[in-house]
Scaffold this motif. Structure first.
Motif, PDB file in Angstrom:
ATOM      1  N   ALA A  93      21.639 -29.135  90.662  1.00 18.76           N
ATOM      2  CA  ALA A  93      22.051 -29.725  89.276  1.00 18.76           C
ATOM      3  C   ALA A  93      23.682 -29.507  89.241  1.00 18.76           C
ATOM      4  CB  ALA A  93      21.440 -29.305  88.177  1.00 18.76           C
ATOM      5  N   SER A  94      24.081 -28.459  89.389  1.00 21.71           N
ATOM      6  CA  SER A  94      25.655 -28.476  89.143  1.00 21.71           C
ATOM      7  C   SER A  94      26.324 -29.182  90.156  1.00 21.71           C
ATOM      8  CB  SER A  94      25.963 -27.050  89.328  1.00 21.71           C
ATOM      9  OG  SER A  94      27.464 -26.626  89.133  1.00 21.71           O
ATOM     10  N   PHE A  95      26.019 -29.150  91.433  1.00 21.72           N
ATOM     11  CA  PHE A  95      26.669 -30.058  92.606  1.00 21.72           C
ATOM     12  C   PHE A  95      26.523 -31.775  92.313  1.00 21.72           C
ATOM     13  CE2 PHE A  95      26.700 -32.547  96.238  1.00 21.72           C
ATOM     14  CZ  PHE A  95      27.946 -32.008  96.967  1.00 21.72           C
ATOM     15  N   VAL A  96      25.475 -32.287  91.577  1.00 20.57           N
ATOM     16  CA  VAL A  96      25.367 -33.474  91.107  1.00 20.57           C
ATOM     17  C   VAL A  96      26.291 -33.817  89.975  1.00 20.57           C
ATOM     18  CG1 VAL A  96      23.824 -35.342  90.580  1.00 20.57           C
ATOM     19  CG2 VAL A  96      23.268 -33.883  92.407  1.00 20.57           C
ATOM     20  N   VAL A  97      26.117 -32.987  88.996  1.00 22.02           N
ATOM     21  CA  VAL A  97      26.931 -33.312  87.924  1.00 22.02           C
ATOM     22  C   VAL A  97      28.633 -32.905  88.086  1.00 22.02           C
ATOM     23  CG1 VAL A  97      27.584 -32.514  85.461  1.00 22.02           C
ATOM     24  CG2 VAL A  97      25.120 -32.417  86.436  1.00 22.02           C
ATOM     25  N   GLY A  98      28.776 -32.103  88.909  1.00 26.93           N
ATOM     26  CA  GLY A  98      30.185 -31.906  89.399  1.00 26.93           C
ATOM     27  C   GLY A  98      30.755 -33.259  90.147  1.00 26.93           C
ATOM     28  N   LEU A  99      30.145 -33.658  90.922  1.00 26.09           N
ATOM     29  CA  LEU A  99      30.537 -34.874  91.668  1.00 26.09           C
ATOM     30  C   LEU A  99      30.514 -36.100  90.864  1.00 26.09           C
ATOM     31  CD1 LEU A  99      31.268 -35.999  94.433  1.00 26.09           C
ATOM     32  CD2 LEU A  99      28.905 -36.526  95.145  1.00 26.09           C
ATOM     33  N   ALA A 100      29.638 -36.333  89.764  1.00 25.76           N
ATOM     34  CA  ALA A 100      29.603 -37.354  89.193  1.00 25.76           C
ATOM     35  C   ALA A 100      31.043 -37.319  88.240  1.00 25.76           C
ATOM     36  CB  ALA A 100      28.529 -37.494  88.320  1.00 25.76           C
ATOM     37  N   ALA A 184      26.874 -39.344  94.106  1.00 17.76           N
ATOM     38  CA  ALA A 184      26.085 -38.557  93.207  1.00 17.76           C
ATOM     39  C   ALA A 184      24.824 -38.941  92.878  1.00 17.76           C
ATOM     40  CB  ALA A 184      27.035 -38.456  91.914  1.00 17.76           C
ATOM     41  N   ALA A 185      24.494 -40.091  92.631  1.00 16.21           N
ATOM     42  CA  ALA A 185      23.214 -40.673  92.254  1.00 16.21           C
ATOM     43  C   ALA A 185      22.310 -40.689  93.551  1.00 16.21           C
ATOM     44  CB  ALA A 185      23.566 -42.343  91.969  1.00 16.21           C
ATOM     45  N   LEU A 186      22.848 -41.012  94.659  1.00 18.79           N
ATOM     46  CA  LEU A 186      21.867 -40.826  95.689  1.00 18.79           C
ATOM     47  C   LEU A 186      21.520 -39.221  96.060  1.00 18.79           C
ATOM     48  CD1 LEU A 186      23.400 -43.244  98.431  1.00 18.79           C
ATOM     49  CD2 LEU A 186      21.442 -43.670  97.008  1.00 18.79           C
ATOM     50  N   ALA A 187      22.536 -38.356  95.863  1.00 18.23           N
ATOM     51  CA  ALA A 187      22.361 -36.866  96.051  1.00 18.23           C
ATOM     52  C   ALA A 187      21.212 -36.508  94.883  1.00 18.23           C
ATOM     53  CB  ALA A 187      23.493 -36.285  95.975  1.00 18.23           C
ATOM     54  N   PHE A 188      21.207 -37.031  93.531  1.00 15.19           N
ATOM     55  CA  PHE A 188      20.246 -36.436  92.728  1.00 15.19           C
ATOM     56  C   PHE A 188      18.900 -37.178  93.457  1.00 15.19           C
ATOM     57  CE2 PHE A 188      17.825 -37.845  89.079  1.00 15.19           C
ATOM     58  CZ  PHE A 188      17.747 -36.589  88.220  1.00 15.19           C
ATOM     59  N   GLY A 189      18.795 -38.024  93.836  1.00 15.90           N
ATOM     60  CA  GLY A 189      17.294 -38.533  94.270  1.00 15.90           C
ATOM     61  C   GLY A 189      16.922 -37.818  95.335  1.00 15.90           C
ATOM     62  N   ALA A 190      17.749 -37.274  96.286  1.00 12.91           N
ATOM     63  CA  ALA A 190      17.263 -36.561  97.333  1.00 12.91           C
ATOM     64  C   ALA A 190      17.071 -35.118  96.965  1.00 12.91           C
ATOM     65  CB  ALA A 190      18.448 -36.638  98.477  1.00 12.91           C
ATOM     66  N   LEU A 191      17.696 -34.513  96.100  1.00  6.81           N
ATOM     67  CA  LEU A 191      17.617 -33.132  95.661  1.00  6.81           C
ATOM     68  C   LEU A 191      16.155 -33.141  95.038  1.00  6.81           C
ATOM     69  CD1 LEU A 191      21.093 -31.756  95.124  1.00  6.81           C
ATOM     70  CD2 LEU A 191      19.830 -31.465  97.210  1.00  6.81           C
ATOM     71  N   LEU A 192      16.074 -34.359  94.053  1.00  7.51           N
ATOM     72  CA  LEU A 192      14.943 -34.215  93.488  1.00  7.51           C
ATOM     73  C   LEU A 192      13.553 -34.240  94.281  1.00  7.51           C
ATOM     74  CD1 LEU A 192      14.407 -34.456  90.159  1.00  7.51           C
ATOM     75  CD2 LEU A 192      13.911 -37.013  90.674  1.00  7.51           C
ATOM     76  N   TRP A 193      13.522 -34.973  95.334  1.00  2.76           N
ATOM     77  CA  TRP A 193      12.607 -34.806  96.426  1.00  2.76           C
ATOM     78  C   TRP A 193      12.508 -33.491  96.899  1.00  2.76           C
ATOM     79  CZ3 TRP A 193      12.615 -33.750 101.642  1.00  2.76           C
ATOM     80  CH2 TRP A 193      11.369 -33.918 102.213  1.00  2.76           C
ATOM     81  N   ALA A 194      13.655 -32.900  97.378  1.00  2.00           N
ATOM     82  CA  ALA A 194      13.571 -31.612  98.365  1.00  2.00           C
ATOM     83  C   ALA A 194      13.237 -30.419  97.479  1.00  2.00           C
ATOM     84  CB  ALA A 194      15.016 -31.565  99.169  1.00  2.00           C
ATOM     85  N   VAL A 195      13.815 -30.218  96.397  1.00  6.53           N
ATOM     86  CA  VAL A 195      13.736 -28.802  95.721  1.00  6.53           C
ATOM     87  C   VAL A 195      12.241 -28.322  95.433  1.00  6.53           C
ATOM     88  CG1 VAL A 195      14.458 -27.544  93.570  1.00  6.53           C
ATOM     89  CG2 VAL A 195      16.210 -28.791  94.901  1.00  6.53           C
ATOM     90  N   PRO A 196      11.393 -29.267  94.968  1.00  4.90           N
ATOM     91  CA  PRO A 196       9.844 -28.797  94.733  1.00  4.90           C
ATOM     92  C   PRO A 196       9.268 -28.166  95.963  1.00  4.90           C
ATOM     93  CG  PRO A 196      10.406 -30.849  93.591  1.00  4.90           C
ATOM     94  CD  PRO A 196      11.545 -30.596  94.567  1.00  4.90           C
TER      95      PRO A 196
END
Length: 412
Positions: A93-100, A184-196
């Protein structure tokens, strides 16, 4: 020992659960590689947007080091208490917010805002770094398969993807802030899939037998000579990797007089060399052992850096970057794998990884200030010196005598 182990247990099959877990951490590292390289190849454009000098850009890049060091020093304790997933969630979450944030504030010409965004990016990667490596080491233990070199290879592959996209967008003068916002938007989608798909308990159970938790254990482990030497190796090769990541496009632009597009192409070559080196790591380590691989890696990287520094031929310098990347490729994953061969892998891996982040902490401002006075090529002599020093310490990567004959992490 590694070669015999590899022959005795050739690439055992992974269960469906381990395949999902491995896929998740591979996607995480791939995503981070794309995100960071997307910023790196557009560094000249960001610098121009915020009107920063070389020294000022070094201070701005210091933000990623501050965030990374904060994250890495907190990560092991969080893994011990909560397991791997929580620091990975917070870090992603910090990575995506920081990039945006970086994208938006770079577009507004705010150098301080870019600094803050880089803190978020660094904090995110730092928090997730130990947890991701512990999860990778756990998968190695459960499967008998090498994971850590390929895990870091996914980061390098992401760097190639991000670099190629950045080169194309640089060539058409696409606005950098829009580019980074899309990433940043694409990273959010990828991490949303991977983390769970990453189990919550990894690393938490591994701490039950350790009597000195937290910061006390991190400090106590540094009384071991082997850990000190492994930390110095990681520091040197992480500085070599990080110096290229922070400064390589600008070295080519300011130090060798190339265009920004050529500087981006050279960085893409570095990232490609890192990718090839890391995906080649498993057979090399199985045949020659960690210590020999690290020694040759340091020497090859030193040769590449020396040619970039001392050659006035742009073609020679550009090709030498491939040696720089090949040599730096296995430094971080192989040394962490060696650190995992201990009675308390979580603490040892965390301590050695933190030494690597010291390089990321001091590297950007140090090289920036040196570059302001001696040029960026001259500043790289410091990197060259520490990499040469590391080549004399690599025997520390041999398994300690106190470790059982069967490695904790078969394969790498």
């Amino acid at each position: 020992m590694s070669a015999r182990a590899g022959q005795a247990n050739p690439r055992p099959a992974l269960s469906a659960d381990l395949r999902r877990r491995r896929g998740a951490i591979f996607v995480f590292m791939l995503t981070v590689g794309v995100g960071l390289s997307s910023f790196i190849v557009r560094t000249p454009a960001v610098r121009d947007l915020v009107h920063a000098s070389t020294a000022e850009m070094g201070l701005i890049l210091f933000g990623i080091s501050v965030g990374s060091m904060t994250g890495i020093l907190s990560s092991a304790a969080l893994v011990r208490r909560f397991g791997a997933r929580r620091p990975i969630v917070i870090g992603g979450a910090s990575f995506v917010v920081g990039l945006a944030l970086l994208a938006l504030l770079a577009g507004a010409g705010q150098g301080v805002g870019v600094f803050v965004g880089l803190i978020g990016i660094g904090l995110g990667f730092g928090l997730a770094e130990i947890a991701i490596n512990i999860e990778g080491a756990t998968i190695e233990q459960l499967s008998g398969r090498s994971v850590l070199p390929v895990l870091h290879g996914c980061y390098s592959l992401g760097s190639v993807v991000g670099s190629v996209a950045g080169i194309a967008l640089t060539a058409i003068a696409f606005p950098v802030w829009i580019h980074l916002l899309v990433v940043a938007a694409l990273a959010f989608g990828a991490l949303l899939w991977a983390v769970p798909k990453i189990p919550a308990e990894t690393g938490r159970q591994a701490d039950t037998g350790v009597s000195s938790p937290g910061i006390r254990a991190q400090l106590a482990v540094w009384t071991q000579q082997r850990v000190i030497f492994l930390g110095l190796i990681v520091l040197a090769l992480a500085l070599a990797e990080g110096a290229a990541g922070d400064w390589l496009p600008l070295i080519m632009v300011d130090g060798h007089g190339t265009s920004a597009a050529v500087g981006s192409i050279v960085f893409a070559g570095f990232a490609l060399a890192m990718t090839i080196g890391r995906f080649s790591g498993e057979p090399l380590i199985a045949r020659f052992g960690k210590a020999n691989v690290l020694r040759v890696s340091a020497i090859v990287s030193a040769v590449g850096i020396a040619l970039v520094v001392f050659s006035d031929n742009v073609l020679v310098a550009g090709l030498a970057v491939l040696l720089w990347g090949l040599g730096a490729a296995l430094g971080f994953p192989v040394t962490l794998s060696a650190a995992g061969e201990s009675d308390d892998p979580t603490t040892t891996v965390g301590a050695v990884a933190s030494a690597g982040y010291v390089a990321f902490l001091v590297g950007p401002p140090l090289l920036g200030f040196l570059g302001e006075h001696f040029g960026l090529r001259g500043a790289m002599i410091v990197v060259l010196a520490v990499v040469v020093l590391a080549s004399f310490l690599t025997s520390a990567a041999r398994p300690p005598k106190t470790v059982a004959p069967v490695p904790e992490h078969p394969g790498p």
